[in-house]
Design an enzyme around this catalytic site. Sequence first.
Site, mmCIF file in Angstrom:
data_model
loop_
_atom_site.group_PDB
_atom_site.id
_atom_site.type_symbol
_atom_site.label_atom_id
_atom_site.label_comp_id
_atom_site.label_asym_id
_atom_site.label_seq_id
_atom_site.Cartn_x
_atom_site.Cartn_y
_atom_site.Cartn_z
ATOM 1 N N TYR A 53 25.697 42.211 37.878
ATOM 2 C CA TYR A 53 27.080 42.512 38.287
ATOM 3 C C TYR A 53 27.146 43.131 39.686
ATOM 4 C CZ TYR A 53 28.710 40.995 33.770
ATOM 5 O OH TYR A 53 29.001 40.205 32.682
ATOM 6 N N GLN A 86 40.865 34.977 33.764
ATOM 7 C CA GLN A 86 39.594 35.336 33.120
ATOM 8 C C GLN A 86 38.633 35.881 34.161
ATOM 9 O OE1 GLN A 86 38.450 31.979 30.059
ATOM 10 N NE2 GLN A 86 39.585 31.093 31.745
ATOM 11 N N ASN A 87 39.036 35.790 35.437
ATOM 12 C CA ASN A 87 38.122 36.173 36.513
ATOM 13 C C ASN A 87 38.067 37.682 36.666
ATOM 14 O OD1 ASN A 87 37.869 33.488 36.823
ATOM 15 N ND2 ASN A 87 39.152 33.337 38.645
ATOM 16 N N ASP A 89 37.011 38.869 39.590
ATOM 17 C CA ASP A 89 37.279 39.145 41.010
ATOM 18 C C ASP A 89 38.734 39.561 41.190
ATOM 19 O OD1 ASP A 89 39.068 36.870 41.725
ATOM 20 O OD2 ASP A 89 37.303 35.606 41.420
ATOM 21 N N HIS A 104 39.091 39.520 31.132
ATOM 22 C CA HIS A 104 37.657 39.822 30.988
ATOM 23 C C HIS A 104 37.206 40.960 31.890
ATOM 24 C CE1 HIS A 104 37.184 35.451 29.322
ATOM 25 N NE2 HIS A 104 37.683 36.290 28.434
ATOM 26 N N GLY A 170 41.222 25.666 36.650
ATOM 27 C CA GLY A 170 39.815 25.977 36.889
ATOM 28 C C GLY A 170 39.104 26.720 35.777
ATOM 29 N N SER A 172 36.831 25.964 31.991
ATOM 30 C CA SER A 172 36.279 24.952 31.095
ATOM 31 C C SER A 172 36.809 25.127 29.672
ATOM 32 C CB SER A 172 34.748 25.044 31.099
ATOM 33 O OG SER A 172 34.352 26.319 30.652
HETATM 34 N N1 APR Z 1 39.018 24.002 41.663
HETATM 35 C C1 APR Z 1 39.388 24.106 40.351
HETATM 36 N N2 APR Z 1 38.527 24.053 39.338
HETATM 37 C C2 APR Z 1 37.232 23.896 39.627
HETATM 38 C C3 APR Z 1 36.750 23.790 40.948
HETATM 39 C C4 APR Z 1 37.728 23.834 41.993
HETATM 40 N N3 APR Z 1 37.387 23.730 43.301
HETATM 41 N N4 APR Z 1 35.412 23.643 40.906
HETATM 42 C C5 APR Z 1 35.049 23.677 39.601
HETATM 43 N N5 APR Z 1 36.143 23.830 38.825
HETATM 44 C C6 APR Z 1 36.262 23.924 37.358
HETATM 45 C C7 APR Z 1 35.160 23.269 36.540
HETATM 46 O O1 APR Z 1 35.425 21.875 36.375
HETATM 47 C C8 APR Z 1 35.239 24.026 35.229
HETATM 48 O O2 APR Z 1 36.190 23.406 34.356
HETATM 49 O O3 APR Z 1 36.171 25.283 37.014
HETATM 50 C C9 APR Z 1 35.799 25.384 35.638
HETATM 51 C C10 APR Z 1 34.823 26.534 35.517
HETATM 52 O O4 APR Z 1 34.432 26.718 34.188
HETATM 53 P P1 APR Z 1 33.447 27.899 33.745
HETATM 54 O O5 APR Z 1 32.307 28.004 34.688
HETATM 55 O O6 APR Z 1 33.144 27.719 32.302
HETATM 56 O O7 APR Z 1 34.334 29.223 33.981
HETATM 57 P P2 APR Z 1 35.475 29.867 33.062
HETATM 58 O O8 APR Z 1 36.150 28.815 32.244
HETATM 59 O O9 APR Z 1 36.297 30.709 33.946
HETATM 60 O O10 APR Z 1 34.605 30.783 32.107
HETATM 61 C C11 APR Z 1 35.286 31.556 31.153
HETATM 62 O O11 APR Z 1 33.274 32.625 30.466
HETATM 63 O O12 APR Z 1 31.321 33.448 31.269
HETATM 64 C C12 APR Z 1 32.524 33.800 30.730
HETATM 65 O O13 APR Z 1 33.776 35.752 30.929
HETATM 66 C C13 APR Z 1 33.296 34.661 31.681
HETATM 67 O O14 APR Z 1 35.614 34.523 32.320
HETATM 68 C C14 APR Z 1 34.444 33.762 32.088
HETATM 69 C C15 APR Z 1 34.600 32.856 30.902
#
Ligand code: APR
Length: 227
Positions: A53, A86-87, A89, A104, A170, A172
């Site tokens: 972190y 969920q970010n 930042d 989060h 953005g 998953s």
């Molecule tokens: N613009 C928009 N989306 C994008 C871009 C972009 N330039 N680049 C990638 N992505 C998308 C990917 O296709 C994916 O669907 O961002 C998503 C990121 O997914 P994850 O890495 O799984 O992140 P997230 O969904 O925020 O994770 C959720 O998991 O690890 C924990 O607590 C943490 O808050 C986090 C949570």
Amino acid sequence: MKRIVVFTGAGISVESGLPTFRGSDGLWEGHRIEDVATPETWSRNPELVQSFYNKRRTDCLAANPNKAHHKLAELEKDFDVHIITQNIDDLHERAGSKNVIHLHGQIRKSQSSIDPNLIYDIEGDKIDMGDNCELGSQLRPHVVWFGEPVPMMNEAYKLAKSADVFVTIGTSLQVYPAANLIYETKPDCKLILIDPNAEQYHVPPVVVKISEKASVGVDYLAKLIAK
Ligand code: APR
């Protein structure tokens, strides 16, 4: 005023230079996020968790909001906009968004490892081992780890239920309960999903999918909600 609720994930900060969790670059020194962000890892190896972190905090401080963050802040001129992120930042806040809830946690804050209600702003970019809360326990990052409760979830459900437009950007949609929010919306709520991989995600068929990166998707979004 139309209420727009925007649910964001790591993808919205990619164009600010911050990596996603599950992309091809989603590993940190060989560790999966699911292996680092847990109370068990904290008990076993707090130095590892702290340094994970600390690095994310340094990266966050060096990053700037991108066009997508700025565009969402601008929408506040014409709409009642609420961000559920969920970010960890603070790029939404730095872009000027006023109503932001962090599901989060927040990387720029620390919390007591024995009382989660004791939360502090972090000066600089590090929490060191030996930095203690007022009760004398080690400070940890103010983030929600896998298996921990999500204190802001009820507020997020209420926002989702009140949305006229619910936009997902953005994420998953793999982490629950956050990924349930879309199912809490009203039957007549307009649902929009912006993600370069939008086509891969299983969401209700009424969702309008915009298969673009966030900075491009927000321009389509602005046009869609103006109607
Ligand atoms: N613009 C928009 N989306 C994008 C871009 C972009 N330039 N680049 C990638 N992505 C998308 C990917 O296709 C994916 O669907 O961002 C998503 C990121 O997914 P994850 O890495 O799984 O992140 P997230 O969904 O925020 O994770 C959720 O998991 O690890 C924990 O607590 C943490 O808050 C986090 C949570």
